[in-house]
Write a protein that holds these residues in place. Structure first.
Motif, short mmCIF file in Angstrom:
data_model
loop_
_atom_site.label_atom_id
_atom_site.label_comp_id
_atom_site.label_asym_id
_atom_site.label_seq_id
_atom_site.Cartn_x
_atom_site.Cartn_y
_atom_site.Cartn_z
N GLY A 88 -6.43 -19.54 5.33
CA GLY A 88 -5.67 -18.37 4.89
C GLY A 88 -5.55 -17.30 5.96
N ASN A 89 -4.67 -16.43 5.97
CA ASN A 89 -4.52 -15.20 6.75
C ASN A 89 -4.44 -14.02 6.15
N HIS A 90 -4.22 -12.87 7.00
CA HIS A 90 -4.31 -11.46 6.32
C HIS A 90 -3.19 -11.13 5.22
N PHE A 91 -2.19 -12.13 5.24
CA PHE A 91 -1.08 -12.01 4.15
C PHE A 91 -0.90 -12.87 3.07
N SER A 92 -2.23 -13.76 3.00
CA SER A 92 -1.96 -14.98 2.20
C SER A 92 -1.77 -14.61 0.41
N THR A 93 -2.45 -13.38 0.30
CA THR A 93 -2.32 -13.07 -1.41
C THR A 93 -1.53 -11.80 -1.55
N ILE A 94 -0.71 -11.40 -0.38
CA ILE A 94 0.14 -10.40 -0.64
C ILE A 94 1.24 -10.89 -1.79
N GLY A 95 1.59 -10.22 -2.67
CA GLY A 95 2.72 -10.75 -3.55
C GLY A 95 3.98 -10.56 -3.06
N VAL A 96 4.35 -9.38 -2.24
CA VAL A 96 5.54 -9.08 -1.78
C VAL A 96 5.64 -8.73 -0.39
N PRO A 97 5.51 -9.82 0.31
CA PRO A 97 5.54 -9.85 1.93
C PRO A 97 7.03 -9.27 2.29
N ALA A 98 7.39 -8.52 3.13
CA ALA A 98 8.33 -8.10 3.69
C ALA A 98 8.87 -8.78 4.69
N THR A 99 9.48 -10.01 4.52
CA THR A 99 9.71 -11.15 5.39
C THR A 99 11.00 -10.76 6.30
N ASP A 100 11.91 -10.22 5.62
CA ASP A 100 13.06 -9.65 6.38
C ASP A 100 13.21 -8.26 6.72
N ASP A 101 12.15 -7.84 6.59
CA ASP A 101 12.28 -6.23 7.28
C ASP A 101 11.90 -6.21 8.65
N GLN A 102 12.77 -5.80 9.48
CA GLN A 102 12.38 -5.82 10.90
C GLN A 102 11.68 -4.54 11.29
N ASN A 103 11.49 -3.83 10.59
CA ASN A 103 10.74 -2.56 10.82
C ASN A 103 9.26 -2.68 10.23
N SER A 104 8.97 -3.76 9.47
CA SER A 104 7.78 -3.97 8.98
C SER A 104 6.59 -4.14 10.20
#
Length: 551
Positions: free
Chosen positions: A462-478
């Motif tokens: 697992g990584n830092h984002f494994s349990t996050i429910g709404v990852p901003a996968t398309d947000d270029q500014n994330s």
């Protein structure tokens, strides 16, 4: 593959060209990349890279290196050189002028610097900002082309030193994870597994959601931070009439997140009878990073955010205490036995509320060695150095249980502060976390805990984002895109399901005093939840020294 990953692929592929060696001639061209290792040095003409990127043709000094690549690798290298990043010069400048951005530049500056050796950080920052202003956008090639010196030097000795340090950390982490996985376990009885199914599914309670708009102008807030604080909080309240005061759980999101990030967990807990309160920490949410990148903020966070976050939770509990006495849609509530859940920066928030205090001496010592760290979260923790070093009373006596996922705090809190926590704690870690590394930020801190009820849940892979429910996968500014961090992890659905199951068991055991739920907080039961894509392991007593000795 994201455009940002292609960008760094171009940079790293160029570095590997140099590592593989060759007899490139030392021409006196103005635009060259110089590869050095101790007293030895070779170079590649920038023009040769440009021709290769534009036409796919290998010529001159580049030819000595490309023979080590197959056709697919060469094509990836070519694509990586020109893959653009959709970031404005202002966005790049805003980030690179923050302490976190400067910390990353300092680390990179040990490897990549002007040939003259002068102004390495200024040159790196300038190259990236000017590269973003290039007509083709910010690419690996435009960054190299805009390096404000005649030559770019890559120090392979420093690069290999960083690589060796990373390898050692990886090896130590693997040893610790193996020790956790080797924890003796007893296969649970079938009836226990069957009863555990109730933790995994939605509970019997329908719930309703309402949003509170809060304004904290309390004396404590003003004294600690010098200003008032406005923020929102979502409440998930079971609809059915309760027999008595309802138990309360607070969820604290991480940096660059918001109160929707763990909505799935809030809904699950509410369906099992909890009132769940989810504050949005207005100084470290998604909007804060957006403001930074648009030039409306000067830093990633204000140092006082390390104080504001725990104060947000305590003030929210104060408000709930008052409203539960007059608002039948909320109360009555049991605010003497509150559980708190937090992820990343929220993990720090939860630990501080649970009793850990800021440890400035440890923070100053560790932050003096920033140029040598591989712990990205330390760059973030070191922002707290700007606080006035005095005792801050952030612990809240109403907090009786803490779940901290991918938590940070190894330096900000330190070993003594972890030892101050008396309430039950469950740390949840991902072995492949590159933001808050498992060994530094969860495994070692777990060994510092002295509370008798402590648990370390390891999500292997697992990584830092494994349990996050709404990852901003398309947000270029994330922040994930800016730092090229992997959003999501292996088996995300399983990771979230496991978190719901074990968080509920933990809160049941220590918030609502249902000791039978301790049966689910065992290595044996946790092993029944493991999936091949995301193995789980649980320990209550990990000895790091013994793990190293066994190897």
């Amino acid at each position: 593959m994201t455009q940002f990953k292609k960008f760094w692929l171009g940079c790293l592929s160029g570095l590997w060209l140099a590592v593989l060696g060759g007899q490139a001639p030392m021409a006196q061209a103005a635009e060259r990349i110089y590869i050095s290792f101790s007293l030895f040095e070779r170079s590649i003409a920038l023009r040769d890279l440009e021709i290769f990127a534009e036409e796919g043709r290998v010529q001159g000094s580049l030819g000595a290196y490309t023979r080590f690549f197959d056709d697919q690798q060469l094509e990836q290298f070519r694509a990586g050189l020109v893959a653009p990043i959709d970031l404005t010069p202002l966005s790049v400048a805003q980030f690179l002028y923050t302490p976190v951005g400067e910390g990353l530049l300092q680390r990179a500056g040990q490897v990549v610097r002007p040939k003259s050796g002068q102004g390495r950080l200024t040159a790196l920052r300038s190259a990236l900002i000017l590269g973003a202003a290039d007509p083709e956008g910010l690419t690996a090639l435009s960054a190299i082309r805009n390096f404000p010196t005649q030559g770019v030097q890559v120090d392979l000795r420093s690069a290999l030193g960083i690589f060796e340090s990373a390898q050692q950390v990886l090896q130590d982490t693997q040893l610790a994870v193996k020790a956790i996985q080797a924890e003796p376990s007893v296969v649970p009885e079938e009836d226990l597994i069957a009863r555990g199914k109730t933790l995994q599914v939605q509970g019997a309670y329908a719930w309703q959601k309402q949003t509170l708009k809060l304004n904290d102008d309390s004396v404590k807030r003003q004294t600690y931070t010098g200003r008032t604080r406005k923020f929102f909080a979502d409440l998930y309240v079971p609809r059915a009439k309760a027999d008595g005061p309802r138990p309360v759980i607070v969820i604290s999101h991480g940096f660059n997140s918001n109160r929707e990030t763990y909505a799935y967990l809030a809904e699950h807990l509410a369906s099992h009878g909890y009132v769940v309160a989810v504050p949005e920490h207005s100084g470290s949410n998604t909007a804060q990073l957006q403001a930074l990148l648009e030039g409306r903020a000067r830093n990633i966070i204000k140092p006082t955010e390390f104080l504001d976050r725990p104060l947000d939770v305590s003030f929210l509990l104060d408000v709930l205490e008052m409203r539960s006495q007059t608002d039948p849609s909320i109360g009555p509530l049991n605010l003497e036995q509150v559980g708190v859940f937090g992820q990343s920066f929220g993990g720090y928030t939860a630990l501080a509320l649970g009793g850990a205090s800021l440890t400035f001496n440890q923070l100053y010592e560790d932050c003096a060695q920033l140029r040598n760290t591989l712990n990205l979260s330390l760059l973030f923790q070191c922002q707290a150095r700007l606080l006035i070093p005095k005792p801050y009373k952030l612990a809240d006596p109403r907090i009786k249980a803490v779940v901290a996922v991918n938590s940070i705090g190894s330096s900000l809190l330190g070993s003594d502060a972890y030892g101050e926590i008396e309430v039950p704690v469950m740390l949840v870690s991902g072995s492949s976390d590159t933001v808050a590394p498992a060994l530094s930020e969860q495994i070692r801190p777990f060994s510092w805990l002295t509370t008798p009820n402590k648990y370390l849940l390891m999500m292997v892979g697992g990584n830092h984002f494994s349990t996050i429910g709404v990852p901003a996968t398309d947000d270029q500014n994330s922040i994930g895109e800016i730092l090229d961090l992997p959003l999501g992890g292996p088996a995300p659905d399983e990771a979230r399901q496991d978190l719901k199951t074990l968080s509920l068991a933990f809160m049941n055991a220590f918030v609502t005093n249902q000791p039978q739920n301790l049966e689910y907080l065992t290595p044996g039961y946790v092993s029944t939840l493991s999936q091949p894509a995301l193995p789980l392991a649980l320990t209550q007593d990990l000895m790091l020294e013994e793990a190293a000795a066994e190897e």
